[in-house]
Design a protein around this motif. Structure first.
Motif, PDB file in Angstrom:
ATOM      1  N   LEU A  14      35.250 -32.603 -27.905  1.00 46.19           N
ATOM      2  CA  LEU A  14      34.804 -32.654 -29.307  1.00 46.19           C
ATOM      3  C   LEU A  14      33.798 -33.600 -29.636  1.00 46.19           C
ATOM      4  O   LEU A  14      33.779 -34.607 -29.105  1.00 46.19           O
ATOM      5  N   ALA A  15      32.803 -33.507 -30.550  1.00 44.75           N
ATOM      6  CA  ALA A  15      31.942 -34.749 -30.872  1.00 44.75           C
ATOM      7  C   ALA A  15      31.684 -34.660 -32.492  1.00 44.75           C
ATOM      8  O   ALA A  15      31.387 -33.556 -32.979  1.00 44.75           O
ATOM      9  N   ASP A  55      24.691 -41.642 -33.707  1.00 47.88           N
ATOM     10  CA  ASP A  55      24.606 -43.175 -32.911  1.00 47.88           C
ATOM     11  C   ASP A  55      24.024 -42.878 -31.349  1.00 47.88           C
ATOM     12  O   ASP A  55      23.328 -43.655 -31.084  1.00 47.88           O
ATOM     13  N   GLN A  56      24.617 -41.808 -30.642  1.00 50.83           N
ATOM     14  CA  GLN A  56      24.274 -41.696 -29.395  1.00 50.83           C
ATOM     15  C   GLN A  56      22.891 -41.525 -29.094  1.00 50.83           C
ATOM     16  O   GLN A  56      22.142 -41.626 -28.191  1.00 50.83           O
ATOM     17  N   LEU A  57      22.288 -40.658 -30.052  1.00 51.93           N
ATOM     18  CA  LEU A  57      21.127 -39.942 -29.921  1.00 51.93           C
ATOM     19  C   LEU A  57      19.698 -40.612 -30.657  1.00 51.93           C
ATOM     20  O   LEU A  57      18.645 -40.432 -30.865  1.00 51.93           O
ATOM     21  N   SER A 115      21.729 -36.309 -40.905  1.00 54.52           N
ATOM     22  CA  SER A 115      20.980 -34.956 -41.310  1.00 54.52           C
ATOM     23  C   SER A 115      20.458 -34.078 -40.334  1.00 54.52           C
ATOM     24  O   SER A 115      20.359 -32.841 -40.158  1.00 54.52           O
ATOM     25  N   THR A 116      19.631 -34.998 -39.279  1.00 52.38           N
ATOM     26  CA  THR A 116      19.145 -34.328 -38.413  1.00 52.38           C
ATOM     27  C   THR A 116      20.296 -33.621 -37.284  1.00 52.38           C
ATOM     28  O   THR A 116      20.063 -32.654 -36.887  1.00 52.38           O
ATOM     29  N   ILE A 117      21.380 -34.430 -37.123  1.00 45.61           N
ATOM     30  CA  ILE A 117      22.455 -33.644 -36.241  1.00 45.61           C
ATOM     31  C   ILE A 117      22.784 -32.714 -37.054  1.00 45.61           C
ATOM     32  O   ILE A 117      23.179 -31.704 -36.140  1.00 45.61           O
TER      33      ILE A 117
END
Length: 262
Positions: free
Chosen positions: A22-23, A30-32, A37-39
């Protein structure tokens, strides 16, 4: 952190969801190194492509249970779907308003309806493109298409526009499809928008039938579920496992085994 292109970023999202199970939107952001909103836009794109399934606040991998496209499902359990569809068409009375969910079995039901000449002055409401196409030229059948956002994998409309249309209608019978169906949990789908729309459809119907061939019974391939009405009928084929069928009967669900036809 180096900036990702949209394609590489989405590939990384799939990898992270697969390795972690799960993510959340916040974790991925944070990781990317991009905004939430982009995610969310990335997740919407990946969900539409059948690579991920949305959950509340995040996403889960479909690596072990990828959602099959409508084109893929057309070749599965063809005879069983035909038998189920013919039984379902026999339940419809002239002059009724019926709801056909999306999916390959609904396409078979639309075909069975066109081959039942006594079904006149019929109104068919559907969110599925295959049913729309099959019924489009039928004499004596008024077709109402639910609009909304098109899910390419399922070739069906979902979302708030489809939901708003359903809330303005009622049905004598609703015929529902499913990725799988469980005696206790109800209808399982890959996408939460699908389950929300199905719940609204069933709530507007006098009678609800879930059309599911034997391979779909008792499975839990995804984590999105539609809450079922108080009473409903499961319609399946003769190859269904008696133990699996008994689980539905034990939960007060009517079970119909569609007879095999040549």
């Amino acid at each position: 952190m180096a900036k990702h292109t949209a394609q590489t970023r989405r590939g990384e999202i799939v990898r992270l969801a697969t390795t972690s199970g799960l993510a959340s939107v916040e974790e991925l952001s944070d990781q990317l190194g991009v905004t939430a909103s982009t995610i969310r836009r990335d997740l919407a794109k990946l969900t539409a492509q059948g690579k991920l399934a949305r959950t509340y606040g995040g996403v889960m991998s479909l690596a072990h249970h990828p959602e099959a496209s409508l084109r893929q499902r057309l070749g599965e359990a063809h005879a069983a779907k035909r038998d189920i569809a013919r039984w379902a068409a026999d339940q419809i009375e002239p002059g009724e308003t019926v709801l056909l969910d999306a999916g390959s079995t609904m396409g078979a039901l639309a075909d069975a309806i066109t081959k039942t000449p006594e079904l006149t002055e019929l109104t068919v409401v559907t969110a599925g493109i295959s049913a729309m196409g099959t019924l489009a030229d039928s004499v004596g059948i008024d077709v109402i298409a639910l609009g909304g956002r098109l899910r390419p994998l399922s070739q069906a409309f979902v979302g708030p526009l489809a939901e708003a249309a359903v809330q303005r209608l009622s049905f004598d019978r609703a015929f529902m499809g499913a990725d799988s169906v469980h005696a206790e949990r109800g209808i399982c789908e890959a996408d939460l928008e699908q389950t929300r729309l199905k719940e609204l459809m069933m709530s507007r119907a006098e009678q609800t039938y879930v059309l599911a061939h034997a391979d779909k019974l008792g499975q839990s391939p995804f984590h999105a579920w539609a809450v079922m009405p108080r009473t409903w009928t499961l319609v399946t084929d003769e190859s269904a496992d008696p133990v699996a069928l008994q689980a539905f009967r034990d939960n007060g669900i009517d079970v119909v085994i569609a007879p095999r036809r040549d």
